[in-house]
Design a protein around this motif. Structure first.
Motif, PDB file in Angstrom:
ATOM      1  N   LEU A 131     -14.615  -2.723   3.865  1.00  0.00           N
ATOM      2  CA  LEU A 131     -13.301  -2.244   3.439  1.00  0.00           C
ATOM      3  C   LEU A 131     -13.297  -1.927   1.947  1.00  0.00           C
ATOM      4  N   PHE A 132     -14.031  -2.723   1.173  1.00  0.00           N
ATOM      5  CA  PHE A 132     -14.127  -2.457  -0.260  1.00  0.00           C
ATOM      6  C   PHE A 132     -14.735  -1.075  -0.507  1.00  0.00           C
ATOM      7  N   VAL A 181     -15.261  -7.498   4.703  1.00  0.00           N
ATOM      8  CA  VAL A 181     -14.646  -7.366   3.372  1.00  0.00           C
ATOM      9  C   VAL A 181     -15.351  -6.277   2.574  1.00  0.00           C
ATOM     10  N   PHE A 235      -6.939  -1.703  -4.151  1.00  0.00           N
ATOM     11  CA  PHE A 235      -7.949  -2.707  -3.805  1.00  0.00           C
ATOM     12  C   PHE A 235      -7.298  -4.067  -3.574  1.00  0.00           C
ATOM     13  N   ILE A 267     -12.353   1.760   0.561  1.00  0.00           N
ATOM     14  CA  ILE A 267     -11.301   2.033  -0.435  1.00  0.00           C
ATOM     15  C   ILE A 267     -11.917   2.640  -1.692  1.00  0.00           C
ATOM     16  N   LEU A 268     -13.099   2.144  -2.071  1.00  0.00           N
ATOM     17  CA  LEU A 268     -13.755   2.700  -3.260  1.00  0.00           C
ATOM     18  C   LEU A 268     -14.018   4.194  -3.066  1.00  0.00           C
ATOM     19  N   ILE A 300       0.841  -1.196   0.000  1.00  0.00           N
ATOM     20  CA  ILE A 300       0.000   0.000   0.000  1.00  0.00           C
ATOM     21  C   ILE A 300       0.877   1.247   0.000  1.00  0.00           C
ATOM     22  N   TRP A 305     -22.564  -6.315  -9.983  1.00  0.00           N
ATOM     23  CA  TRP A 305     -21.916  -5.789  -8.779  1.00  0.00           C
ATOM     24  C   TRP A 305     -21.553  -6.935  -7.865  1.00  0.00           C
ATOM     25  N   LEU A 306     -20.973  -6.613  -6.715  1.00  0.00           N
ATOM     26  CA  LEU A 306     -20.660  -7.630  -5.725  1.00  0.00           C
ATOM     27  C   LEU A 306     -21.854  -8.551  -5.527  1.00  0.00           C
ATOM     28  N   PRO A 327      -7.911  -8.161   2.767  1.00  0.00           N
ATOM     29  CA  PRO A 327      -9.273  -8.711   2.854  1.00  0.00           C
ATOM     30  C   PRO A 327     -10.058  -8.502   1.563  1.00  0.00           C
ATOM     31  N   VAL A 328      -9.894  -7.323   0.934  1.00  0.00           N
ATOM     32  CA  VAL A 328     -10.607  -7.071  -0.318  1.00  0.00           C
ATOM     33  C   VAL A 328     -10.066  -7.993  -1.410  1.00  0.00           C
ATOM     34  N   VAL A 387     -15.585  -6.823  -9.991  1.00  0.00           N
ATOM     35  CA  VAL A 387     -16.399  -6.569  -8.803  1.00  0.00           C
ATOM     36  C   VAL A 387     -17.552  -7.572  -8.760  1.00  0.00           C
ATOM     37  N   ARG A 407     -17.278 -14.572   0.489  1.00  0.00           N
ATOM     38  CA  ARG A 407     -16.019 -13.811   0.479  1.00  0.00           C
ATOM     39  C   ARG A 407     -14.889 -14.712   0.994  1.00  0.00           C
ATOM     40  N   ILE A 415      -5.393   3.322   5.505  1.00  0.00           N
ATOM     41  CA  ILE A 415      -6.017   2.227   4.756  1.00  0.00           C
ATOM     42  C   ILE A 415      -5.358   0.908   5.128  1.00  0.00           C
ATOM     43  N   ALA A 416      -4.011   0.908   5.171  1.00  0.00           N
ATOM     44  CA  ALA A 416      -3.295  -0.343   5.427  1.00  0.00           C
ATOM     45  C   ALA A 416      -3.667  -0.915   6.788  1.00  0.00           C
ATOM     46  N   THR A 462     -10.460   6.073  -3.147  1.00  0.00           N
ATOM     47  CA  THR A 462      -9.875   6.096  -4.488  1.00  0.00           C
ATOM     48  C   THR A 462     -10.782   6.854  -5.444  1.00  0.00           C
ATOM     49  N   GLN A 506      -6.974  -2.725   7.433  1.00  0.00           N
ATOM     50  CA  GLN A 506      -7.201  -4.071   6.905  1.00  0.00           C
ATOM     51  C   GLN A 506      -6.776  -5.163   7.876  1.00  0.00           C
TER      52      GLN A 506
END
Ligand SMILES: [Cu+2]
Lengths: 599, 334
Positions: B44-45, B41, A408, B48-49, A361, B29-30, A413-414, A484, B240, B128-129, B52, B132
């Motif tokens: 966190l997705f 999971v 990502f 981050i989404l 990261i 989608w998921l 975990p992701v 995704v 997951r 972020i790191a 970013t 997780q």
């Protein structure tokens, strides 16, 4: 603008055709040789990609043009053939296109010219680095035609799928993937030769950059292209031996029955392998210890070239020159300790995964700094939208996507969910296609006048860019969505799972875009060859650029410069000074004492 | 003419953004997350989404604005020695209009700008790191996985052996008798030994199925994952869960479902079907949950797909297990 300096006698004997264009020791000819062979392989790799896409969009249809090969299968593509296609697509693009173009073609062409040297430090070694590619070319291309066809275990060639061999005396057939017996061995040998070639190149680059710089060319006056090539060469030199060892070990497993990667007692049909004691994870560690730095080997030179091109056409000094150097060095340094992020789900101890995740990261940080600095460079610029500049700006815009999507999968975990899905495919193509290849296109449009003394057609260059930019996003951006949604990669028929079959419309859209994207590249091919012979003659410095190569004649003769250039300033002084236009070439002396020898 | 390029960049990037906005509404989608892992999971997705996405829009917007605003009026490739003095005069000493005070101080100093855009992303990335770490540990660390219950208030997880081969999943359950002992007798060293031996030693009365993984709702399941030939990857997208299986190794994987998708067709019949949605009490294609192979494993890789059946209760699972036992041939001597 170059400063009077006692002319140096260049003693270059007359050469016949063969020693001038084939077994040349001139870095520029070698660079152009690398460029041409790599562009041919780009066509091969692109063709493989289009076949992959056709199969994905219409998995149950007859394959046009190739159906004669698949008569036993009703004209439809066999799954093993599909596996061969994507394995070879990646192998060709990585080892026969991107690495040879960036290091081989641009490294060779630019390094002596941009540091003001007559040639590379070791011209014979340089020639050999090109000719060691030829055994690799022959081996990798012949793997398509051997019994069983090309390698089909992915470009990563994970054992035991790739490495397990039948008991002694039963030939090279593989019980795990019957179609990649002989092909896999040829693949391993081909990559070994590519490695030898790269190693010869990088030793030469490091030596040349350290020892052969023109007077006044201090390290911190080197253009970013040279810094990137320098750091890339160091990366190559340290990472490559590990890959070479891994390739040789797998070749031994495959041919003489060693068991470096083969554990005890596996079952293939009714054959049980004997005592093994090997480890499949060992290959993954060795492979990624090289192949993760290889990602940076494939992007850093593009970053360097793009930095020079953006500064030239924005008519602005590169923002944060030193920060740009440190961030390349930071990416390269961190690049050595993040290989494990390819192995989060591999069965490696998950506690290691935590460490690799944090390092991975943090590698986004130097990348972010570079993006901000490129933006800072065009800020308040005077941007000229040449084809080279457009590809460079396209690089920045789309590298942002490739960089951000990396976060990502760095997040463990992701990554559990998106690992081995199309999200990864999207990410690597934003990094390798819309970044590395865009950088290569930018470099070709930019240095073409220096290479061939003619300019490429700018109008068609811009058309090429516009279509490529839009279509590349049509091809690769929707792959994020597929990922995704959890669509697995490396599957020839997504209808095997009803859930995955729902993505068919998106897959077809991607394939149609990819076919058009492939067709659009014909514009580039025609422009390239037309300009080679009929292009507008270019003077020494068609872009009004500062760096040294533009003070040499176009094309530079063997020996490059009429007189040894003396460097008085950094490469990015795009600033208006009374009587000197809007830029100060590196050889321009304004005032103050002449610098002493730069090294 | 030059300004046209910034518009092309802008429109393309907006189209990309829109695709991300629209996709969830058309089902791209998921997949629905139905285990205790999916909550962390997915969170966190989205986290981050969000970050970013923000930086994506910020940097692309700046890029397009700069490309539009600082487009040269000169023709490309010609000397710009007489370019408007404005661009040249501002070389390295740009003063932002309208921004005053401490922000202007930072903006006026390139080194401070660089410091700002180094430190800020560094802090965000570290954040972020470290966000997780715990979720990863809970899902993957062996020390954090459910184990045989030592005390009465604990629950022994369901233990299943999963062996991959080209190209199917072979799944081995304990016999119903053994299963009941595991679930009911807690803190018993004998049972503990038996529980730990399950993955290592096959027994005659084990229940074996291919490509059918059965568990029940709200109870942890621990799967002992191995492979007979090449590397495969055990992939339950709805849970997951993803874990490669390695030749010569056994790797535990665990999850706890939070929704069931399997019902018994008639009260005392021996047919169970999946694809049942307890929310709508109807059959639903999205309730068919794949168990697929995610790592290239040869030509049949793509069709190495099984099903995950989550029963409503332990009793329902036990009934199912007994019904499979009853069908097993030859009949076992009891
Ligand atoms: Cu598999």
């Amino acid at each position: 603008m170059s400063v009077a300096h006692p002319a140096e006698v260049h003693a270059h004997p007359e050469m016949n055709f063969l020693s001038k264009y084939f077994f040349s020791q001139d870095h520029k000819v070698i660079g152009i040789q690398f460029l041409f062979t790599s562009l041919i392989f780009l066509v091969v790799g692109g063709g493989l990609a289009l076949l992959v896409r056709v199969q994905l969009a219409w998995p149950h249809a007859e394959i046009p043009l190739l159906s004669w090969m698949f008569q036993d299968n009703g004209g439809r593509m066999p799954e093993s053939f599909y596996n061969m296609l994507f394995s070879m697509h990646a192998s060709v693009m990585i080892f026969f296109v991107i690495i040879p173009v960036l290091a081989g073609a641009f490294g060779n062409f630019t390094i002596p010219l941009m540091i003001g040297a007559k040639d590379m430090a070791f011209p014979v070694l340089n020639m050999l680095s090109y000719w060691f590619m030829w055994p690799a070319f022959v081996l990798i291309l012949s793997s398509f035609f051997v019994e069983g066809g090309g390698p089909a275990a992915g470009w990563t060639s994970y054992p035991t799928l790739s490495s397990v061999a039948m008991p002694a005396g039963e030939g090279l057939q593989s019980p795990a993937a019957p179609n990649s017996g002989h092909g896999q061995v040829l693949w391993l040998l081909a990559l070994t030769f590519v490695g030898i070639s790269s190693m010869l190149g990088s030793v030469n680059y490091i030596t040349t950059i350290i020892n052969m710089r023109a007077p006044g060319m201090t390290l911190y006056r080197m253009p970013m292209t040279i810094w990137a090539m320098f750091i890339t060469a160091i990366l190559q030199a340290f990472a490559l031996p590990v890959l070479t060892v891994a390739l040789i070990l797998q070749t031994l497993d495959k041919t003489i029955g060693t068991t470096f990667f083969l554990p005890d007692g596996l079952t293939f049909g009714n054959w049980i392998t004997g005592p093994g004691g090997g480890q499949t994870l060992l290959w993954q560690h060795l492979f990624w210890f090289y192949s993760h730095p290889a990602v940076y080997i494939m992007i850093l030179p593009s970053m360097g070239m793009v930095s020079d091109i953006i500064s030239t056409f924005a008519r602005r000094p590169l923002f944060g020159y030193r920060a740009m150097i440190y961030s390349i060095a930071g990416i390269a340094g961190l690049g050595f300790i993040v290989w494990g992020h390819h192995m989060f789900q591999s069965g490696m101890d998950p506690r290691l995964g935590t460490g690799f995740m944090i390092a991975t990261i943090m590698i986004a940080l130097p990348s972010a700094i570079k993006v901000f600095n490129w933006l800072g460079t065009i800020f308040h610029g005077n941007i000229q939208y040449t084809a080279a500049m457009l590809f460079a700006l396209g690089f920045v815009a789309l590298f942002i996507i490739g960089g951000l999507s990396g976060i990502f999968m760095a997040a463990t975990p992701v990554d559990i969910f998106i690992h081995d899905t199309y999200f990864i495919v999207a990410h690597i193509h934003y990094v390798l296609f819309t970044s590395s290849i865009f950088g290569i296109f930018a470099g070709i449009y930019y240095w073409f006048p220096k290479m061939f003394a003619r300019q490429m057609n700018e109008f068609w260059g811009r058309v090429h860019f516009g279509l490529t930019f839009v279509l590349a996003n049509c091809v690769f951006f929707p792959m994020h969505i597929l990922g995704v949604g959890g669509l697995r990669r490396r599957i020839p028929d997504i209808t095997a799972s009803p859930r995955e079959a729902a993505f068919m419309p998106l897959n077809q859209f991607i394939t149609i875009s990819a076919l058009v994207l492939g067709a659009v590249q014909i514009i580039f091919v025609i422009n390239f060859f037309y300009s080679l012979f009929r292009g507008k003659p270019a003077g020494r410095n068609p872009w009004n650029s500062n760096t040294l190569e533009w003070s040499a004649p176009s094309p530079p003769p063997h020996g490059n410069f009429e007189t040894v250039p003396i460097v008085f300033r950094g490469p990015y002084e795009y600033v208006e000074v009374e009587g000197h236009g809007d830029h100060l070439p590196q050889t321009l002396k304004l005032e103050g004492p002449a610098p002493t020898a730069g090294h | 003419m030059g300004k046209w390029w910034s518009i092309l960049f802008g429109v393309t990037m907006i189209a990309c953004t829109l695709l991300f906005v629209v996709s969830p509404f058309v089902g791209w989608w998921l997949p629905e997350g139905v285990s205790t892992h999916s909550w962390s999971v997915d969170l966190l997705f989205y986290f981050i989404l969000g970050i970013t996405g923000f930086f994506f829009i910020l940097t692309e917007a700046l890029m397009c604005i700069f490309m539009y605003r600082y487009c040269s009026s000169e023709k490309a490739g010609r000397t710009v020695a007489h370019a408007p003095g404005f661009f040249v005069r501002t070389y390295n000493k740009w003063t932002p209009p309208a921004i005053k005070g401490s922000i202007a101080k930072v903006l006026n100093d390139p080194h401070k700008i660089e410091m700002a855009w180094t430190v800020l992303p560094a802090v965000i990335l570290l954040w972020i790191a470290f966000a997780q770490v715990d979720a990863w540990a809970v899902i993957k660390y062996q020390s954090r996985m459910p184990r045989y219950a030592e005390k009465n208030q604990e629950f022994t997880p369901l233990q299943i052996d999963v062996t991959a081969r080209q190209w199917e999943w072979r799944i081995r359950y304990p016999s119903s008798e053994r299963f009941v002992e595991w679930m009911t007798r807690k803190g018993d060293p004998e049972i503990l030994k038996d529980f730990q031996s399950f993955a290592k030693i096959e027994q005659k009365d084990d229940v074996k199925l291919v490509n059918e993984l059965h568990v029940w709702n709200h109870h942890p399941a621990v799967l002992q994952l191995s492979t007979r030939d090449v590397i495969h990857s055990f992939n339950l997208p709805h849970m997951r869960v993803k874990q490669d299986s390695l030749p010569g190794k056994q790797i535990p994987v665990w999850f706890t479902p939070i929704k069931h998708n399997t019902i018994r067709l008639s009260a005392d019949g021996d047919v169970w079907i999946d694809g049942y949605n307890p929310d709508t009490k109807a059959q639903d294609r999205n309730q068919i949950w794949d168990l697929s192979c995610a790592e290239l494993c040869g030509w049949g890789h793509y069709r190495m797909v099984g099903r995950l059946y989550v029963h409503e209760s332990q009793q329902d699972f036990l009934d199912w297990l007994k019904s499979v036992e009853a069908k097993m041939l030859p009949p076992r001597a009891k």
